[in-house]
Design a protein around this motif. Structure first.
Motif, short mmCIF file in Angstrom:
data_model
loop_
_atom_site.label_atom_id
_atom_site.label_comp_id
_atom_site.label_asym_id
_atom_site.label_seq_id
_atom_site.Cartn_x
_atom_site.Cartn_y
_atom_site.Cartn_z
N ALA A 64 4.11 -1.17 -13.27
CA ALA A 64 3.20 -0.03 -13.33
C ALA A 64 3.91 1.23 -12.87
N LEU A 65 3.42 2.37 -13.36
CA LEU A 65 3.94 3.67 -12.99
C LEU A 65 3.15 4.21 -11.80
N MET A 121 0.85 -1.19 0.00
CA MET A 121 0.00 0.00 0.00
C MET A 121 0.88 1.24 0.00
N TYR A 122 0.46 2.24 -0.76
CA TYR A 122 1.24 3.47 -0.90
C TYR A 122 0.33 4.65 -0.57
N ARG A 123 0.56 5.22 0.65
CA ARG A 123 -0.22 6.38 1.03
C ARG A 123 0.02 7.53 0.05
N TYR A 124 -1.05 8.23 -0.27
CA TYR A 124 -0.99 9.37 -1.19
C TYR A 124 -0.42 8.95 -2.54
N GLY A 125 -0.70 7.73 -2.95
CA GLY A 125 -0.20 7.24 -4.23
C GLY A 125 -1.31 7.11 -5.26
N GLN A 126 -0.93 7.22 -6.53
CA GLN A 126 -1.86 7.02 -7.64
C GLN A 126 -1.15 6.26 -8.76
N TRP A 127 -1.88 5.32 -9.37
CA TRP A 127 -1.36 4.57 -10.52
C TRP A 127 -1.61 5.37 -11.79
N PHE A 128 -0.64 5.33 -12.72
CA PHE A 128 -0.79 6.11 -13.93
C PHE A 128 -0.39 5.37 -15.20
N GLY A 129 -0.43 4.06 -15.21
CA GLY A 129 -0.17 3.36 -16.46
C GLY A 129 0.65 2.11 -16.26
N LEU A 130 0.56 1.21 -17.23
CA LEU A 130 1.31 -0.04 -17.22
C LEU A 130 2.52 0.04 -18.14
#
Length: 564
Positions: free
Chosen positions: A465-466, A437-446
């Motif tokens: 993933a980015l 888990m990554y607090r304050y994280g967002q995924w943006f592509g593979l």
């Protein structure tokens, strides 16, 4: 452009509006002449990446800029200052034995330049050498019918040679209105001259998709003519019509690989007759047309689908009326073997009370998105081959991206000192169990292990993933501050993107990153510049070998973002 799921609605509304800017047109003049596909080996490409520049102050104009992939910090070359419809020609790369390697490169572009800003003609720019120049490719002067949802298509007769491509576009018919039943379809060859007349696809009311042979050459087009489903295999004059089915009111192609226009060997078509419910049929090379593989559960059924290497998975969504006269959603989950020519679809499970679509496949599960009878949005997984004990598993969050072994989820990852939830990015196994888990994280592509000869192929192997991860949110509670950019790979340490001096690259990420991987060592990404007074995207170069990130544009009031 490939589908990229991000959380920022505002930013994407601007991006999509600029990408798909269009002016409806009407008219057209055609004959049956056609340039045959080129047979000799195409010249060597100069490897470019493209980005769109949208100037808010200069009349809200669009321009496309090409920069060498090997040195993206160079200023680049402007290809067009404005356009109505912009299409990228791709070339599938071959190995020494002449087989497709799975990699593709941008080989050129073709676009319609509005009369108000230029020639009012279709223009081509090829990437066969460094001297980029535009060439008119048709006598057509009518602007194509395109809008937010409907666009022209650039299709390759042979995937390994962009010169064999053609533009398939629509013009308004006798009523003078785009997107009505009397629209007409036309073809322009990518390699044609300025005097070439477009080819009319006489009598067609819709072009549904294409089918390619295993060697990367197109076998034919699927289309509707009057009330008939037909197959067109004459790819020079487009004059033949092989009848597949009569009495057809509507039809659409299910996703079984890349998209409806890039199907290898076969396509699965939902065919709605003039009476009764729709049926699903397989169309194969040589205009093979199967028996009905599945009859829709209801005349108002809607479908979604995804494919792995063995099977096509289909969700049939419909409603039933209860004794109380209330309606209840129902979803049937089905499987059709890709190798079958006449085998009927098998029912995996019926989900009563759920309206679900298929959003992805893992190695063993189907990923579903939708809502239950409580109308609360949800994502869930269900086994491809369930046992009696298996049930629909609701996920703790919403799936951003799917790979065979991982789910990349946006969800709640903890709470702050006051007990308020903290959202972030979750890396989960294919069943939804959180692995990181990554607090304050967002995924943006593979990031893919390789590209695909079929653009947007959903079956490409995923490498990672980015991830953008901030230190906190700002006062608004939704924007990341001082975010680092990471490359997350299954069961391996995080890799952080760094500046040239070795320090960690940071960005003040507000609304999102635009990233879609093309399988090359160096890729472009777009990101918001962090200025809270405007939505302003800039360009970022990402080198996945050296893990070096570099901001390559910084222009006030100008959006610059990659074009794929």
């Amino acid at each position: 452009m490939k589908q990229v799921r991000v959380l920022a609605v505002i930013a994407w509304s601007v991006v999509l509006a600029t990408l798909m800017a269009s002016t409806a047109g009407c008219g057209g003049d055609g004959d049956t002449s056609s340039m045959p596909p080129t047979n000799d080996n195409p010249p060597t490409l100069t490897n470019y990446v493209l980005f769109n520049r949208y100037d808010f102050n200069a009349g809200r104009t669009n321009s496309i800029v090409a920069i060498p992939r090997a040195n993206p910090s160079l200023p680049g070359v402007s290809l067009t200052e404005n356009y109505d419809d912009f299409l990228i020609a791709h070339r599938a790369l071959l190995d020494t034995n002449g087989n497709m390697t799975g990699a593709i490169e941008a080989a050129g572009v073709i676009f319609f330049e509005p009369a108000a800003q230029g020639t009012g003609r279709w223009q081509r720019i090829g990437f066969t050498d460094a001297a980029l120049q535009r060439t008119a490719v048709s006598s057509e002067t009518a602007a194509p019918c395109v809008d937010f949802y409907r666009q022209s298509r650039l299709l390759e007769r042979r995937l390994a040679d962009e010169r064999t491509s053609f533009v398939l576009y629509a013009l308004a018919g006798p009523d003078g209105q785009c997107f009505s039943d009397d629209d007409t379809y036309w073809v322009i060859d990518y390699q044609a001259s300025a005097t070439a007349k477009p080819i009319a696809l006489a009598g067609l009311r819709a072009v549904l998709g294409a089918i390619y042979r295993s060697d990367g050459s197109m076998d034919g087009l699927l289309a509707l003519q009057d009330d008939d489903l037909v197959y067109i295999s004459d790819l020079a004059r487009f004059a033949d019509r092989q009848l597949l089915a009569s009495g057809v009111r509507a039809a659409s192609v299910l996703l079984a690989g890349a998209d409806e226009f890039h199907n290898a060997e076969q396509a699965f078509v939902v065919v709605q007759g003039t009476v009764g419910s729709a049926g699903i049929h397989r169309v194969g090379v040589g205009a093979q047309y199967s028996q009905t593989l599945h009859v829709a559960a209801d005349q108002f059924s809607t479908f979604s689908s995804r494919a792995d290497a063995q099977s096509l998975y289909i969700a049939d969504q419909y409603f039933i009326t209860l004794p109380s006269t209330a309606t209840e959603p129902v979803t049937q989950l089905l499987r059709v073997p890709l190798s079958a020519t006449a085998e009927s679809a098998s029912l995996i499970q019926t989900f009563s009370g759920y309206h679900l679509s298929i959003s992805g496949l893992t190695e063993n599960n189907v990923v579903l998105s939708g809502a239950g009878s409580d109308a609360i949005a949800m994502d869930a997984v269900y086994p491809k081959s369930p046992t009696e004990a298996d049930t629909l598993k609701r996920l703790d969050g919403f799936v951003s991206y799917v790979s065979p072994a991982r789910l990349y989820i946006a969800g709640v990852v903890g709470s702050n000192s006051s007990g308020s939830p903290i959202s972030g990015a979750i890396e989960a196994d294919e069943s939804g169990k959180a692995l990181a888990m990554y607090r304050y994280g967002q995924w943006f592509g593979l990031r893919y292990q390789s590209a695909s000869a079929f653009p947007q192929d959903q079956r490409r192997p995923v490498d990672g993933a980015l991830l953008a991860q901030g230190q906190s949110y700002d006062a608004s509670g939704v924007r990341l501050q001082d975010a680092n950019l990471y490359y997350v790979r299954p069961s391996q340490p995080l890799l952080v993107f760094r500046n040239a001096d070795g320090s960690a690259f940071t960005l003040s990420e507000r609304d999102g990153i635009i990233f879609e991987d093309a399988g090359a060592a160096t890729e472009l990404a777009g990101f918001d510049d962090g200025d809270p007074s405007s939505i302003n995207f800039e360009l970022l170069s990402l080198d996945f070998q050296s893990m070096h990130a570099e901001r390559i544009t910084s222009t006030a009031d100008v959006d610059e973002f990659p074009v794929y």
